[in-house]
Write a protein that holds these residues in place. Structure first.
Motif, PDB file in Angstrom:
ATOM      1  N   ARG A   1      -2.148   7.878   4.951  1.00  0.00           N
ATOM      2  CA  ARG A   1      -1.255   8.713   4.154  1.00  0.00           C
ATOM      3  C   ARG A   1      -0.203   9.398   5.003  1.00  0.00           C
ATOM      4  O   ARG A   1       0.844   9.823   4.491  1.00  0.00           O
ATOM      5  N   ASN A   2      -0.439   9.491   6.315  1.00  0.00           N
ATOM      6  CA  ASN A   2       0.555  10.137   7.178  1.00  0.00           C
ATOM      7  C   ASN A   2       1.863   9.341   7.237  1.00  0.00           C
ATOM      8  O   ASN A   2       2.876   9.851   7.695  1.00  0.00           O
ATOM      9  N   THR A   3       1.837   8.088   6.748  1.00  0.00           N
ATOM     10  CA  THR A   3       3.057   7.276   6.770  1.00  0.00           C
ATOM     11  C   THR A   3       4.160   7.910   5.942  1.00  0.00           C
ATOM     12  O   THR A   3       5.324   7.929   6.338  1.00  0.00           O
ATOM     13  N   VAL A   4       3.827   8.441   4.769  1.00  0.00           N
ATOM     14  CA  VAL A   4       4.842   9.066   3.934  1.00  0.00           C
ATOM     15  C   VAL A   4       5.342  10.355   4.574  1.00  0.00           C
ATOM     16  O   VAL A   4       6.515  10.724   4.426  1.00  0.00           O
ATOM     17  N   GLU A   5       4.474  11.045   5.325  1.00  0.00           N
ATOM     18  CA  GLU A   5       4.910  12.248   6.038  1.00  0.00           C
ATOM     19  C   GLU A   5       5.935  11.887   7.119  1.00  0.00           C
ATOM     20  O   GLU A   5       6.915  12.600   7.330  1.00  0.00           O
ATOM     21  N   ARG A   6       5.710  10.759   7.784  1.00  0.00           N
ATOM     22  CA  ARG A   6       6.668  10.310   8.795  1.00  0.00           C
ATOM     23  C   ARG A   6       7.998   9.909   8.152  1.00  0.00           C
ATOM     24  O   ARG A   6       9.069  10.104   8.728  1.00  0.00           O
ATOM     25  N   CYS A   7       7.904   9.357   6.936  1.00  0.00           N
ATOM     26  CA  CYS A   7       9.129   9.003   6.217  1.00  0.00           C
ATOM     27  C   CYS A   7       9.953  10.256   5.920  1.00  0.00           C
ATOM     28  O   CYS A   7      11.172  10.273   6.113  1.00  0.00           O
ATOM     29  N   PHE A   8       9.292  11.313   5.457  1.00  0.00           N
ATOM     30  CA  PHE A   8      10.000  12.578   5.227  1.00  0.00           C
ATOM     31  C   PHE A   8      10.604  13.098   6.530  1.00  0.00           C
ATOM     32  O   PHE A   8      11.713  13.642   6.536  1.00  0.00           O
ATOM     33  N   ASN A   9       9.876  12.947   7.618  1.00  0.00           N
ATOM     34  CA  ASN A   9      10.371  13.411   8.911  1.00  0.00           C
ATOM     35  C   ASN A   9      11.664  12.690   9.291  1.00  0.00           C
ATOM     36  O   ASN A   9      12.617  13.305   9.777  1.00  0.00           O
ATOM     37  N   HIS A  10      11.704  11.368   9.045  1.00  0.00           N
ATOM     38  CA  HIS A  10      12.924  10.604   9.349  1.00  0.00           C
ATOM     39  C   HIS A  10      14.073  11.029   8.439  1.00  0.00           C
ATOM     40  O   HIS A  10      15.218  11.178   8.896  1.00  0.00           O
ATOM     41  N   LEU A  11      13.785  11.229   7.163  1.00  0.00           N
ATOM     42  CA  LEU A  11      14.838  11.643   6.242  1.00  0.00           C
ATOM     43  C   LEU A  11      15.395  13.008   6.609  1.00  0.00           C
ATOM     44  O   LEU A  11      16.605  13.246   6.543  1.00  0.00           O
ATOM     45  N   LYS A  12      14.495  13.921   7.011  1.00  0.00           N
ATOM     46  CA  LYS A  12      14.954  15.268   7.346  1.00  0.00           C
ATOM     47  C   LYS A  12      15.584  15.335   8.733  1.00  0.00           C
ATOM     48  O   LYS A  12      16.050  16.395   9.153  1.00  0.00           O
ATOM     49  N   GLY A  13      15.606  14.193   9.442  1.00  0.00           N
ATOM     50  CA  GLY A  13      16.435  14.118  10.647  1.00  0.00           C
ATOM     51  C   GLY A  13      17.917  14.201  10.303  1.00  0.00           C
ATOM     52  O   GLY A  13      18.744  14.524  11.150  1.00  0.00           O
ATOM     53  N   PHE A  14      18.239  13.920   9.028  1.00  0.00           N
ATOM     54  CA  PHE A  14      19.599  14.141   8.520  1.00  0.00           C
ATOM     55  C   PHE A  14      19.680  15.596   8.076  1.00  0.00           C
ATOM     56  O   PHE A  14      19.003  16.004   7.126  1.00  0.00           O
ATOM     57  N   ARG A  15      20.512  16.376   8.725  1.00  0.00           N
ATOM     58  CA  ARG A  15      20.553  17.813   8.428  1.00  0.00           C
ATOM     59  C   ARG A  15      21.062  18.084   7.015  1.00  0.00           C
ATOM     60  O   ARG A  15      20.728  19.104   6.417  1.00  0.00           O
ATOM     61  N   GLY A  16      21.869  17.160   6.493  1.00  0.00           N
ATOM     62  CA  GLY A  16      22.343  17.303   5.126  1.00  0.00           C
ATOM     63  C   GLY A  16      21.265  17.003   4.099  1.00  0.00           C
ATOM     64  O   GLY A  16      21.454  17.263   2.908  1.00  0.00           O
TER      65      GLY A  16
ATOM     66  N   LEU B   1       8.709  11.265  -3.460  1.00  0.00           N
ATOM     67  CA  LEU B   1       8.971  10.016  -2.764  1.00  0.00           C
ATOM     68  C   LEU B   1       7.776   9.086  -2.825  1.00  0.00           C
ATOM     69  O   LEU B   1       6.623   9.518  -2.683  1.00  0.00           O
ATOM     70  N   ALA B   2       8.054   7.806  -3.038  1.00  0.00           N
ATOM     71  CA  ALA B   2       7.061   6.738  -2.888  1.00  0.00           C
ATOM     72  C   ALA B   2       7.513   5.867  -1.730  1.00  0.00           C
ATOM     73  O   ALA B   2       8.645   5.358  -1.733  1.00  0.00           O
ATOM     74  N   ALA B   3       6.649   5.717  -0.717  1.00  0.00           N
ATOM     75  CA  ALA B   3       6.994   4.948   0.479  1.00  0.00           C
ATOM     76  C   ALA B   3       6.066   3.755   0.610  1.00  0.00           C
ATOM     77  O   ALA B   3       4.898   3.806   0.197  1.00  0.00           O
TER      78      ALA B   3
ATOM     79  N   LEU C   1       0.882  -1.162   0.000  1.00  0.00           N
ATOM     80  CA  LEU C   1       0.000   0.000   0.000  1.00  0.00           C
ATOM     81  C   LEU C   1       0.924   1.218   0.000  1.00  0.00           C
ATOM     82  O   LEU C   1       1.451   1.619   1.035  1.00  0.00           O
ATOM     83  N   VAL C   2       1.145   1.777  -1.178  1.00  0.00           N
ATOM     84  CA  VAL C   2       2.188   2.778  -1.399  1.00  0.00           C
ATOM     85  C   VAL C   2       1.614   4.176  -1.309  1.00  0.00           C
ATOM     86  O   VAL C   2       0.555   4.461  -1.887  1.00  0.00           O
ATOM     87  N   GLN C   3       2.307   5.051  -0.571  1.00  0.00           N
ATOM     88  CA  GLN C   3       1.921   6.457  -0.508  1.00  0.00           C
ATOM     89  C   GLN C   3       2.945   7.300  -1.267  1.00  0.00           C
ATOM     90  O   GLN C   3       4.144   7.024  -1.178  1.00  0.00           O
ATOM     91  N   ILE C   4       2.478   8.281  -2.001  1.00  0.00           N
ATOM     92  CA  ILE C   4       3.382   9.167  -2.736  1.00  0.00           C
ATOM     93  C   ILE C   4       3.143  10.610  -2.299  1.00  0.00           C
ATOM     94  O   ILE C   4       2.023  10.998  -1.980  1.00  0.00           O
ATOM     95  N   ASP C   5       4.213  11.366  -2.275  1.00  0.00           N
ATOM     96  CA  ASP C   5       4.130  12.780  -1.892  1.00  0.00           C
ATOM     97  C   ASP C   5       5.462  13.430  -2.224  1.00  0.00           C
ATOM     98  O   ASP C   5       6.385  12.777  -2.728  1.00  0.00           O
ATOM     99  N   SER C   6       5.574  14.722  -1.931  1.00  0.00           N
ATOM    100  CA  SER C   6       6.827  15.430  -2.165  1.00  0.00           C
ATOM    101  C   SER C   6       7.073  16.394  -1.021  1.00  0.00           C
ATOM    102  O   SER C   6       6.162  16.718  -0.256  1.00  0.00           O
ATOM    103  N   THR C   7       8.308  16.842  -0.921  1.00  0.00           N
ATOM    104  CA  THR C   7       8.663  17.834   0.090  1.00  0.00           C
ATOM    105  C   THR C   7       9.661  18.813  -0.506  1.00  0.00           C
ATOM    106  O   THR C   7      10.481  18.448  -1.366  1.00  0.00           O
ATOM    107  N   ILE C   8       9.570  20.053  -0.069  1.00  0.00           N
ATOM    108  CA  ILE C   8      10.469  21.111  -0.538  1.00  0.00           C
ATOM    109  C   ILE C   8      11.686  21.182   0.388  1.00  0.00           C
ATOM    110  O   ILE C   8      11.561  21.118   1.610  1.00  0.00           O
TER     111      ILE C   8
END
Length: 278
Positions: free
Chosen positions: A231-246, A128-130, A81-88
């Motif tokens: 759908r909040n699952t993909v938002e959490r994925c972005f949150n984990h990725l942005k835990g990397f400051r780079g 991103l597709a998560a 069950l894939v969620q797609i979204d984007s982040t700036i």
């Protein structure tokens, strides 16, 4: 998991330890510091940077991400069950200083290096597709002003999870969940053609247009509110990725290097899930 994918020279001076070099790359992405400021315990910063750039151009981290997805799929651990979204992502002045002219310099580079102007200034957008557990299945970079719906088909077509045995890589989700930005007729037709169930809310103007056409407007698309809550699952994925400051701020000048950094961070999210799970 990374060791078999790392290119090795047959001749030359003795190599610096691969684990130490990879740890230096992870430290740089995690903290967002400049390459020159890497602690001495990781060795020469030039060595760490040169290896990272070489691996980025060679696609080492992209292959590593697919390899760990293959391992998860073989264990039945991928929720399709894939969620797609984007982040700036805001581009730092170091990234914005790159040359914007001429041809590409790497496998994923474009002439604009995935840098564009939006309300926040120079930005990059991560599409991103998560999977259902919030782990990246596919990603791509564009300039910040690129609309989500334009890249939706290309993003889904980047999902390719190789099999451990014979057979084609799996590329078709069971279900796709997305927000209103992806509510275009063309995208819904594309999903139906591939046999993918979609849970995407309809925009208000689309509802109005359909009602104005009466019986010629067709039926409203199916929408499962219970499924959409996931759908909040993909938002959490972005949150984990942005835990990397780079990742949260782009410091890399080229799209090749930044995409490699996002792929490495995504690989680490998968590896962490294996420590907790199968």
């Amino acid at each position: 998991m990374l060791a078999p994918l790392i290119p090795r020279a047959v001749r030359g001076r003795p190599r610096a330890e691969d684990r130490r070099i990879i740890n230096g790359m992870v430290y740089k992405i995690r903290t967002g510091i400049s390459w020159r400021d890497l602690p001495e315990r990781y060795g020469s910063w030039q060595t760490v940077y040169t290896r990272f750039r070489r691996y980025a151009i060679d696609g080492v981290f992209t292959r590593a991400l697919r390899q760990i997805q293959t391992r998860a799929d073989a264990a039945g651990d991928i929720d399709w069950l894939v969620q797609i979204d984007s982040t700036i992502v805001r581009a730092h002045q170091h990234a914005a200083a790159t040359g914007r002219k001429g041809g590409s310099t790497g496998r994923t580079n474009r002439n604009d290096h995935a840098l564009g102007r939006s309300r926040g200034g120079l930005t990059t957008k991560i599409h991103l597709a998560a999977d259902g557990q919030g782990r990246p299945l596919a990603l791509m970079l564009t300039a910040g002003q690129r609309h989500d719906s334009v890249m939706a088909q290309a993003l889904l077509e980047r999902i390719r999870v190789p099999r451990t045995g014979p057979g084609r890589p799996r590329s078709t989700p069971d279900h796709v969940v997305a927000d209103k930005a992806y509510s275009s007729r063309a995208f819904r037709v594309y999903l139906r053609r591939r046999g993918i169930i979609a849970t995407i809310p309809e925009k208000d103007d689309q509802k109005k247009h359909r009602r104005n056409r009466g019986s010629h407007g067709g039926r409203p698309p199916g929408f499962d509110r219970k499924t959409y809550r996931r759908r909040n699952t993909v938002e959490r994925c972005f949150n984990h990725l942005k835990g990397f400051r780079g990742i949260a701020t782009r410091y890399d000048k080229t799209a090749t290097s930044y995409e490699a950094a996002v792929s490495l961070a995504s690989f680490l999210l998968w590896a962490r899930s294996f420590e907790d799970g199968p």
